[in-house]
Design an enzyme around this catalytic site. Structure first.
Site, PDB file in Angstrom:
ATOM      1  N   VAL A  44       1.616   2.296  10.084  1.00 37.57           N
ATOM      2  CA  VAL A  44       2.175   1.768   8.830  1.00 37.57           C
ATOM      3  C   VAL A  44       1.323   0.620   8.281  1.00 37.57           C
ATOM      4  O   VAL A  44       1.031   0.564   7.083  1.00 37.57           O
ATOM      5  CB  VAL A  44       3.644   1.309   9.035  1.00 37.57           C
ATOM      6  CG1 VAL A  44       4.239   0.851   7.707  1.00 37.57           C
ATOM      7  CG2 VAL A  44       4.491   2.443   9.612  1.00 37.57           C
ATOM      8  N   LYS A 135      13.503  -0.325  11.985  1.00 33.07           N
ATOM      9  CA  LYS A 135      14.927   0.067  11.987  1.00 33.07           C
ATOM     10  C   LYS A 135      15.637  -0.370  13.264  1.00 33.07           C
ATOM     11  O   LYS A 135      16.814  -0.729  13.252  1.00 33.07           O
ATOM     12  CB  LYS A 135      15.077   1.573  11.810  1.00 33.07           C
ATOM     13  CG  LYS A 135      14.435   2.343  12.953  1.00 33.07           C
ATOM     14  CD  LYS A 135      13.864   3.654  12.585  1.00 33.07           C
ATOM     15  CE  LYS A 135      12.909   4.100  13.641  1.00 33.07           C
ATOM     16  NZ  LYS A 135      11.627   4.524  13.193  1.00 33.07           N
ATOM     17  N   GLU A 159      13.253  -1.555   3.213  1.00 33.03           N
ATOM     18  CA  GLU A 159      13.350  -0.199   2.646  1.00 33.03           C
ATOM     19  C   GLU A 159      12.785   0.868   3.571  1.00 33.03           C
ATOM     20  O   GLU A 159      13.335   1.959   3.712  1.00 33.03           O
ATOM     21  CB  GLU A 159      12.604  -0.164   1.295  1.00 33.03           C
ATOM     22  CG  GLU A 159      12.611   1.171   0.608  1.00 33.03           C
ATOM     23  CD  GLU A 159      14.002   1.585   0.164  1.00 33.03           C
ATOM     24  OE1 GLU A 159      14.555   0.980  -0.737  1.00 33.03           O
ATOM     25  OE2 GLU A 159      14.544   2.550   0.761  1.00 33.03           O
ATOM     26  N   ASP A 231      17.913   7.211  17.207  1.00 34.92           N
ATOM     27  CA  ASP A 231      17.105   6.811  16.052  1.00 34.92           C
ATOM     28  C   ASP A 231      17.895   7.078  14.755  1.00 34.92           C
ATOM     29  O   ASP A 231      17.976   6.210  13.880  1.00 34.92           O
ATOM     30  CB  ASP A 231      15.784   7.602  16.065  1.00 34.92           C
ATOM     31  CG  ASP A 231      14.943   7.336  14.832  1.00 34.92           C
ATOM     32  OD1 ASP A 231      14.321   6.269  14.773  1.00 34.92           O
ATOM     33  OD2 ASP A 231      14.933   8.182  13.918  1.00 34.92           O
ATOM     34  N   LYS A 235      19.645   4.366  11.782  1.00 39.79           N
ATOM     35  CA  LYS A 235      19.469   4.475  10.335  1.00 39.79           C
ATOM     36  C   LYS A 235      20.827   4.644   9.648  1.00 39.79           C
ATOM     37  O   LYS A 235      21.057   4.098   8.573  1.00 39.79           O
ATOM     38  CB  LYS A 235      18.551   5.648  10.016  1.00 39.79           C
ATOM     39  CG  LYS A 235      17.114   5.404  10.524  1.00 39.79           C
ATOM     40  CD  LYS A 235      16.309   6.676  10.515  1.00 39.79           C
ATOM     41  CE  LYS A 235      14.925   6.501  11.069  1.00 39.79           C
ATOM     42  NZ  LYS A 235      14.245   7.777  11.322  1.00 39.79           N
TER      43      LYS A 235
END
Ligand SMILES: NC(=O)c1ccc[n+]([C@@H]2O[C@H](COP(=O)([O-])OP(=O)(O)OC[C@H]3O[C@@H](n4cnc5c(N)ncnc54)[C@H](OP(=O)(O)O)[C@@H]3O)[C@@H](O)[C@H]2O)c1
Length: 460
Positions: A44, A135, A159, A231, A235
């Site tokens: 990222v 997250k 985001e 996971d 979220k």
């Protein structure tokens, strides 16, 4: 996501405004670059660096100023990087970012929990705005960090933490601001969706699909967090908190993964008109909330049934808008980086206006979780029974004894005087289903429950 917001009042707030004003003043003019510190230059981080470098003109057009990555924190100085970076930008000392007064924004894309939590807390305490894609951290400590951000008059945006490149969080907070969301259903984990798609379309076994996902870099060497649904649950907790304006903590999400889903289950589901998906469902009806992540048979008529491969999607029901769907890549270098950089644009715009830390709407609704006797769904149930006369009537009666009834059924003969019954029930309560399972498992040796899954969507 435990929320412990404290809106700062009067005296402290004035103090924060002063701090914020001094940060804004320190920008002096819109021609001076805004400087960001990047924590992490992996998948990222590299994407974020690339987009900031390559989209300078557009970013300047949108924010009125240049945006510059001033320092990048990494772990290893010796590692080869896939992007050309001047060596003096790199550091292994967080102090180089934290103690630089010209850096007003910290972008955390290093992952992990404790170190990231400490670095973010220190950045906020130093009045630096923070963007994160983490997250795991936000699902566990989002409330604590948002409170800290609010106390320090800083933005904290995340985001990229849900559904990678899909701008779903801003849509919930801003796009649906005038509506009341009643339900969100998401395919929130690309790894499991990739595996289930291959199992369904190519009739491949679970273990093979997992190995392929690992070879392609979609799944970690330890895939537990993906395949056991954790996971997706993280979220969903973030979505629930923002969508329902209520504190949702991770342990309030019921979680079941896909590790026990078999090839046969998927093919029977297809025969009955359904596709298997790992769905995160956040439902708020009659002011009661229910959150779950579980493998679910989705009717082929539902748009989510056609979300395949590593793609993610979130289906949102609003009282006024009706049904909407957000679809796109849930991970990857550039898709995730676009979400991070969109947060960056918002922080910079806020800096220019001197309004950082003011856009957050703290959860304000009282939380009521729905009890199991009021959680209603249809279910796919697969049984192996003794193939004798009267057996079907026995099964039907066992269902009826627990307020359950059958909407569809297929019967397949098996070897050894056995038969397989695959049913779709009418809507029943979770409490009745669980009581039925307990009764069959304890008292009915002629009936074996092979599997059962929730069903979503109406078939045509
Ligand atoms: N990958 C995705 O598609 C995706 C999608 C959505 C969200 N996210 C989230 O984004 C975050 C980053 O993911 P990623 O895939 O980019 O991770 P990654 O490829 O493993 O990169 C992590 C980077 O952080 C650096 N780093 C890690 N720990 C550090 C430490 N203690 N001190 C200094 N530097 C440290 C590493 O340095 P070195 O390079 O020197 O090792 C590396 O550059 C995670 O929170 C993840 O959940 C990722």
């Amino acid at each position: 996501m435990k929320q412990t917001y404290a809106r700062k009042e009067n005296v402290e707030e004035k103090g924060n405004n002063k701090d914020q004003a001094s940060i804004t003043n320190s920008l002096k003019s819109k021609t001076e670059a805004i400087k960001a510190g990047l924590l992490g230059l992996g998948t990222v981080g590299t994407g974020v660096y690339r987009i900031i470098e390559q989209h300078q003109e557009d970013l300047k057009h949108q924010t009125g100023c240049d945006i510059k990555v001033e320092k990048i924190l990494i772990k290893s100085m010796d590692k080869e990087r896939s992007v050309a970076i001047s060596p003096e930008l790199l550091t292994t000392d967080y102090g180089d970012i934290l103690n630089d007064p010209n850096i007003t924004i910290v972008i955390e894309v290093m992952g992990g929990i404790e170190e990231a939590r400490t670095y973010i807390a220190k950045a906020l305490q130093s009045k630096k705005n923070v963007i994160t894609a983490n997250k795991d951290l936000i699902a566990l400590y989002g409330g604590e960090l948002l409170t800290l951000a609010s106390e320090n008059g800083c933005d904290l945006f995340y985001e990229a933490s849900v559904a990678g490149g899909i701008p779903i969080l801003r849509a919930l907070v801003e796009g649906f601001a005038s509506d009341r969301i009643t339900k969100m259903i998401g395919i929130l984990n690309g790894t499991t969706n990739y595996m289930l798609t291959r199992m369904a379309k190519e009739k491949l076994e679970y273990d093979f699909c997992l190995k392929q996902a690992q070879e392609l870099g979609y799944a970690e060497a330890d895939p537990t967090s993906d395949v056991e649904g954790l996971d997706a649950a993280r979220k969903l907790a973030i979505l629930g908190t923002l969508g329902f304006h209520t504190d949702i903590s991770l342990d309030e999400v019921k979680v079941k993964g896909i590790s026990s889903v078999s090839q046969e289950d998927i093919q029977y589901g297809k025969e009955l008109g359904y596709e298997m998906k790992l769905l995160g469902i956040a439902d708020r009806r009659d002011e009661e909330i229910e959150l779950s992540v579980q493998p679910t048979f989705v009717a082929k008529s539902h748009p989510l049934a056609h979300v395949n491969g590593v793609f993610n999607a979130v289906y949102v029901y609003g009282e006024a808008v009706g049904e909407t769907m957000f679809y796109g890549p849930g991970a990857g270098e550039l898709p995730t980086a676009t979400a991070v950089v969109s947060d960056l644009v918002t922080v910079v715009k806020n800096l220019n206006l001197g309004v950082n830390g003011r856009g957050m709407v703290a959860p304000y609704r009282e939380k009521k979780l729905k009890p199991e006797n009021r959680i209603y769904r249809r279910y796919f149930i697969r049984l192996v029974v003794k193939d004798r006369s009267g057996m079907l009537a026995d099964v039907t009666k066992a269902f009826a004894d627990h307020n359950m009834s059958i909407s569809k059924m297929i019967q397949k003969p098996l070897a050894g005087q056995q038969a397989e019954l695959v049913t779709i029930t009418h809507t029943i309560s979770l409490k009745d289903l669980e009581a039925w399972v307990k009764n069959i498992e304890s008292n009915r040796s002629e009936i074996k429950i092979v599997s059962y899954y929730a069903v979503e969507g109406e078939e045509n």
